[in-house]
Scaffold this active site. Structure first.
Site, PDB file in Angstrom:
ATOM      1  NE  ARG A 309      -4.157   0.062   1.499  1.00 50.81           N
ATOM      2  CZ  ARG A 309      -5.319   0.334   0.671  1.00 50.81           C
ATOM      3  NH1 ARG A 309      -5.511   1.597   0.462  1.00 50.81           N
ATOM      4  NH2 ARG A 309      -6.175  -0.490   0.456  1.00 50.81           N
ATOM      5  CD  GLU A 727      -7.197   2.950   6.118  1.00 52.74           C
ATOM      6  OE1 GLU A 727      -7.961   2.401   5.337  1.00 52.74           O
ATOM      7  OE2 GLU A 727      -6.198   2.435   6.482  1.00 52.74           O
TER       8      GLU A 727
HETATM    9  N1  MTE Z   1     -12.402   6.529  13.751  1.00 47.91           N
HETATM   10  C1  MTE Z   1     -12.428   6.183  15.152  1.00 47.91           C
HETATM   11  N2  MTE Z   1     -13.361   7.151  15.628  1.00 47.91           N
HETATM   12  N3  MTE Z   1     -12.090   5.138  15.683  1.00 47.91           N
HETATM   13  C2  MTE Z   1     -11.250   4.165  14.915  1.00 47.91           C
HETATM   14  O1  MTE Z   1     -10.657   3.332  15.438  1.00 47.91           O
HETATM   15  N4  MTE Z   1     -10.408   3.640  12.812  1.00 47.91           N
HETATM   16  C3  MTE Z   1      -9.951   4.122  11.191  1.00 47.91           C
HETATM   17  C4  MTE Z   1     -10.988   4.510  10.724  1.00 47.91           C
HETATM   18  N5  MTE Z   1     -11.700   5.890  11.719  1.00 47.91           N
HETATM   19  C5  MTE Z   1     -10.883   4.313  13.421  1.00 47.91           C
HETATM   20  C6  MTE Z   1     -11.761   5.432  12.814  1.00 47.91           C
HETATM   21  C7  MTE Z   1      -9.423   3.076  10.303  1.00 47.91           C
HETATM   22  S1  MTE Z   1      -7.719   2.463  10.715  1.00 47.91           S
HETATM   23  C8  MTE Z   1     -10.209   2.387   9.582  1.00 47.91           C
HETATM   24  S2  MTE Z   1      -9.639   1.534   8.370  1.00 47.91           S
HETATM   25  C9  MTE Z   1     -11.773   2.737   9.374  1.00 47.91           C
HETATM   26  O2  MTE Z   1     -12.050   3.845  10.362  1.00 47.91           O
HETATM   27  C10 MTE Z   1     -12.374   1.455   9.603  1.00 47.91           C
HETATM   28  O3  MTE Z   1     -14.035   1.761   9.568  1.00 47.91           O
HETATM   29  P1  MTE Z   1     -14.643   2.005   8.131  1.00 47.91           P
HETATM   30  O4  MTE Z   1     -14.232   0.986   7.101  1.00 47.91           O
HETATM   31  O5  MTE Z   1     -16.161   1.740   8.825  1.00 47.91           O
HETATM   32  O6  MTE Z   1     -14.736   3.216   7.851  1.00 47.91           O
HETATM   33  N1  HPA Z   2      -5.909  -2.317   4.042  1.00 49.02           N
HETATM   34  C1  HPA Z   2      -6.333  -2.318   5.201  1.00 49.02           C
HETATM   35  N2  HPA Z   2      -6.182  -3.337   6.025  1.00 49.02           N
HETATM   36  C2  HPA Z   2      -5.867  -4.780   5.246  1.00 49.02           C
HETATM   37  C3  HPA Z   2      -5.514  -4.319   3.842  1.00 49.02           C
HETATM   38  C4  HPA Z   2      -5.401  -3.248   3.176  1.00 49.02           C
HETATM   39  O1  HPA Z   2      -5.280  -3.206   1.869  1.00 49.02           O
HETATM   40  N3  HPA Z   2      -5.150  -5.688   3.631  1.00 49.02           N
HETATM   41  C5  HPA Z   2      -5.173  -6.412   4.657  1.00 49.02           C
HETATM   42  N4  HPA Z   2      -5.750  -5.709   5.675  1.00 49.02           N
HETATM   43 MO1  MOS Z   3      -7.361   0.413   9.133  1.00 46.26          MO
HETATM   44  S1  MOS Z   3      -5.448   0.635   9.342  1.00 46.26           S
HETATM   45  O1  MOS Z   3      -7.520  -0.271   7.679  1.00 46.26           O
HETATM   46  O2  MOS Z   3      -7.868  -0.893  10.242  1.00 46.26           O
END
Ligand code: MTE
Ligand code: HPA
Ligand code: MOS
Length: 770
Positions: A309, A727
């Site tokens: 990534r 993210e």
């Molecule tokens: N927001 C909050 N409040 N707490 C969290 O732990 N994790 C982040 C993001 N936003 C997080 C957050 C990460 S690393 C990811 S991958 C996404 O939320 C996961 O949730 P989603 O796929 O439903 O957006």
């Molecule tokens: N993004 C986040 N988490 C993951 C991924 C990715 O592409 N692949 C495996 N775990």
């Molecule tokens: Mo988020 S780092 O893909 O849990």
């Protein structure tokens, strides 16, 4: 309902303390407490665990070592991480033994009584040391290459090269890793965990115990934050509690302290990226060659995907006609680094954003103009990995943000400020995010949902997504409520559980709402379709036994029917019925009021051996401009103002998304400005608590913070035209660091600035001392 600022379903609960986290679960009779004993050395061999003294403690019920485990290793991609150390020690504070106490308050004392006999060895702790030793976790299957990087480099009018160095980051979720395991009959176990990945937790628990998967249930109600730190690394911790629970036949609680959590678990990967760039007089990048080098820590964990990534995000928002991108992840004797919001993307993007600052300094032109000159635009939308950027919002975001942030006037003011001798220097910088949405491992792009419509026309929905504060439950409730014409209060999102949700990936890659929301929509529509068919018969007067014995309603959503405000209306006839009444009729006619749907993101298929195919479903895009002020005598830095413009397609819930964008910006800013990890000479993490590890607090946030969404009605790929948010905006925090770099350039300094640009680091750059 869709696109509305519906409030977060846990908003009140979090503030009042009513929200239930793992450790809020009431103690059950006979419950025991588990503690993890950490390795006293970072590298070497474990010869023996001496448990006598611990076992002599009146509250100690058991001490377990690797011998007590059935499965010895775990790992999401490669099974190479010991659940408990058998012999070889990989890093300082790695789990070597477990203690079980009848009293919570005795856990720490008992842990100290366990003696570890070890033989230390010399390890390697930096990327450079691991590189010299040739200790590699993963090397990119094939470099990403576009055009002819060597030829373009050779003929470029300007060239620069260097090494970009960026540190790791602690997740600092509020709720530490936590789990309670309840023994059931016949060796079965029910595990409640703070985990982004219930299915992986179930698997690791089963393997630890040597139990089949159907004897393990993992339930996740919510996490007090995950940020990637609970994507993989919560799983072995659940295994520890499950071991104690099944051995002693008592409920077992394991809630690790913040300090131990910080020492035991992995962090964002530090990188040291070697680069060389060729460019023209306008700053247009003619060639970029780079080798990304990551510190994976002791075990594989998710490092290979994270490294990839990083490669996928080296372009940031800029067209690289000629480039060559390689990457290696090294093995060190550090904690095993893991997923962290952005998943390698930030480390890739930051490299080129730093390079752009270097180009601007070299040419003495504004870095924002260098970015404009390099933006993906027109036909120049081919990424280094061969996927075209569709729905390209970048040029309009740049134009709009430069205008609304008053960039040109403020730049002139900054220049004036920096000429006067005030003891402070200011800097300003724009950076971009173009985040690829999809797991790069294709098979992970699947979601699922179970929707149960009850007789009072209220709904319980369970999906593969886990709630960690990001608001996925609220978004899924909105999707289901809108499909069935219900009020938000009539839809309840239930805990994620492996007995309801199969084919579940980690809630990660920002795609939790995308894939599980799409599944929830499909499941709700299956029920809606059946109700449409039934309503059609009902309105036609076929009342009693409307559904014949052999008839099965599959149901297709019929555009003639509207589901709004708890009513079902046939538009053509104008007839309508309360949903609740229709549900009653359905029940008496033996029509299913529940549906399960599975969803897979279509069209994906990247082949990393060939660097070909579609890696991402779409890109979430945005830019930020940060302005900073640095005290020249102390190196202290303030972010004066930040302006953020994001493209989220048609946001499902702009209010929640605003929270995500602002939170991610601040978290990213913390990574690159204050969050430094310090280890002592014995590799003990010194910065293992909030007193020594500096996350942003309210005073560190920008004095002025403007956040907007750009209108984008052209995105059609994702559920209701929305784009993932979790993210992508973290990468915008990078602009605070490039702004520091820009400020330093006014004093002829900062070319070699590393990240995080802490006060110390900035002062070192400014003074040339320390
Ligand atoms: N927001 C909050 N409040 N707490 C969290 O732990 N994790 C982040 C993001 N936003 C997080 C957050 C990460 S690393 C990811 S991958 C996404 O939320 C996961 O949730 P989603 O796929 O439903 O957006
Ligand atoms: N993004 C986040 N988490 C993951 C991924 C990715 O592409 N692949 C495996 N775990
Ligand atoms: Mo988020 S780092 O893909 O849990």
């Amino acid at each position: 309902m869709i696109g509305q600022n519906v409030k977060h379903d846990s908003g009140y609960g979090h503030v009042t303390g009513e929200s239930i986290f793992i450790d809020d679960r009431p103690e059950v009779r006979g419950e025991v407490h588990v503690g993890i004993v950490g390795s006293p050395i970072a590298c070497g061999e474990l010869v023996e665990i001496k448990a006598e003294k611990a076992l002599a403690h009146p509250d100690c019920l058991a001490v377990y070592t690797a011998k007590d485990l059935v499965g010895k290793k775990w790992g999401t991609i490669v099974h190479d991480q010991p659940i408990l150390v058998e012999k070889k020690i990989g890093y300082r504070d790695e789990a070597v033994a477990l203690i079980v106490s009848s009293k919570r308050e005795s856990v720490e004392a008992i842990k100290k009584l366990v003696e570890c006999v070890v033989v230390p060895k010399a390890g390697h702790y930096t990327i450079q040391e691991a590189k010299a030793a040739g200790d590699i976790i993963y090397r990119a299957a094939k470099p990403f290459a576009q055009g002819d990087a060597n030829k373009a480099m050779a003929s470029a009018p300007h060239k620069l090269k260097g090494t970009f160095i960026v540190g790791g980051q602690e997740h600092f979720y509020m709720e530490s890793q936590a789990v309670i395991a309840y023994p059931l009959e016949h060796g079965q176990v029910e595990v409640h965990a703070s985990s982004q990945h219930p299915s992986e937790t179930q698997r690791v628990v089963a393997e630890t115990l040597g139990t089949p998967l159907h004897h393990v249930v993992c339930v996740v109600k919510r996490m007090g934050g995950g940020f990637g730190g609970k994507e993989s690394q919560g799983a072995p911790i659940a295994g520890y509690a499950a071991l104690a629970a099944t051995r002693l036949n008592r409920a077992a609680r394991l809630v690790i302290t913040k300090d131990q959590d910080m020492m035991l678990t992995g962090k964002r990967h530090p990188f040291e990226n070697e680069w060389e760039v060729g460019f023209d007089d306008k700053g247009r990048i003619l060639s970029l060659k780079t080798t990304l080098q990551a510190d994976g820590g002791a075990y594989s964990d998710l490092s290979s995907s994270i490294l990839e990534r990083a490669m996928f995000h080296i372009d940031s928002a800029y067209f690289l006609e000629n480039c060559w991108i390689d990457a290696v992840c090294y093995r060190t004797n550090n904690h095993s680094n893991t997923a962290f919001r952005g998943f390698g993307g930030p480390q890739g993007t930051m490299t080129i954003e730093s390079i752009v600052e270097d180009i601007a300094r070299h040419l003495k032109i504004d870095a924002a103009d260098v970015r404009a000159a390099n933006l993906y635009r027109g036909k120049n939308v081919r990424t280094p990995y061969g996927q075209d950027l569709e729905n390209n919002m970048l040029p309009s975001i740049w134009d709009k943000l430069i205008a609304t942030s008053d960039y040109r006037r403020r730049r002139a003011e900054i220049e004036k400020h920096n000429q006067s001798k005030t003891g402070t220097i200011r800097g300003m910088s724009l950076t971009s995010t173009k985040f690829g949405i999809a797991f790069t491992a294709r098979f992970l792009n699947q979601g699922n949902a179970l929707v149960n419509l009850h007789l009072d026309a209220t709904v319980q929905v369970s999906t593969g997504a886990t709630e960690m504060g990001q608001g996925v439950n609220t978004k899924i409730a909105q999707i289901v409520a809108s499909a069935l014409g219900l009020a938000m209060k009539d839809v309840q999102v239930m805990p994620t559980s492996t007995e309801k949700n199969h084919n579940t990936s980690a809630t990660a890659a920002s795609s939790g709402a995308d894939i599980n929301g799409a599944a929830a929509l499909e499941a709700a529509n299956m029920i809606r379709g059946r109700l449409c068919e039934l309503a059609k018969k009902h309105f036609a007067g076929e009342e009693a036994n409307a559904i014949k014995e052999h008839e099965v309603l599959h149901g297709k959503v019929d555009a003639d029917f509207e589901f709004v405000n708890g009513k079902v209306t046939q538009k053509s006839s104008g007839k309508s019925i309360e949903l609740k009444a229709l549900v009653g009729i359905a029940y008496f006619n033996r029509i299913s009021l529940g549906a399960y749907a599975h969803y897979k993101t279509p069209g994906l298929g990247f082949d990393k051996e060939k660097v070909q195919g579609k890696a991402f479903n779409y890109f979430t895009q945005g830019m930020a401009i940060s302005e900073v002020e640095i005290d020249e005598y102390t190196g202290d830095m303030k972010v004066l103002r930040a302006d953020i413009l994001m493209d989220l397609g048609r946001p499902l819930n702009p209010g929640i998304d605003q929270g995500q964008v602002v939170g991610a910006y601040v978290q990213g800013m913390g990574w690159v400005t204050t969050e430094a990890l310090y280890y002592d000479k014995d590799r003990k993490l010194v910065s293992h608590s909030p007193t020594t590890y500096k996350i942003p607090n309210i005073q560190d946030t920008p004095r002025v913070l403007n956040m907007n969404f750009i209108e984008n009605l052209e995105n059609h790929v994702n559920v209701h035209g929305s784009k993932a948010v979790g993210e992508p905006p973290l990468l915008l925090g990078i602009s605070a660091w490039t702004a520091v770099k820009n400020a330093l350039s006014y004093r002829g300094k900062g070319a070699g600035l590393t990240s995080p640009a802490t006060g110390e680091e900035t002062l070192r750059e400014l003074s040339g001392k320390f």
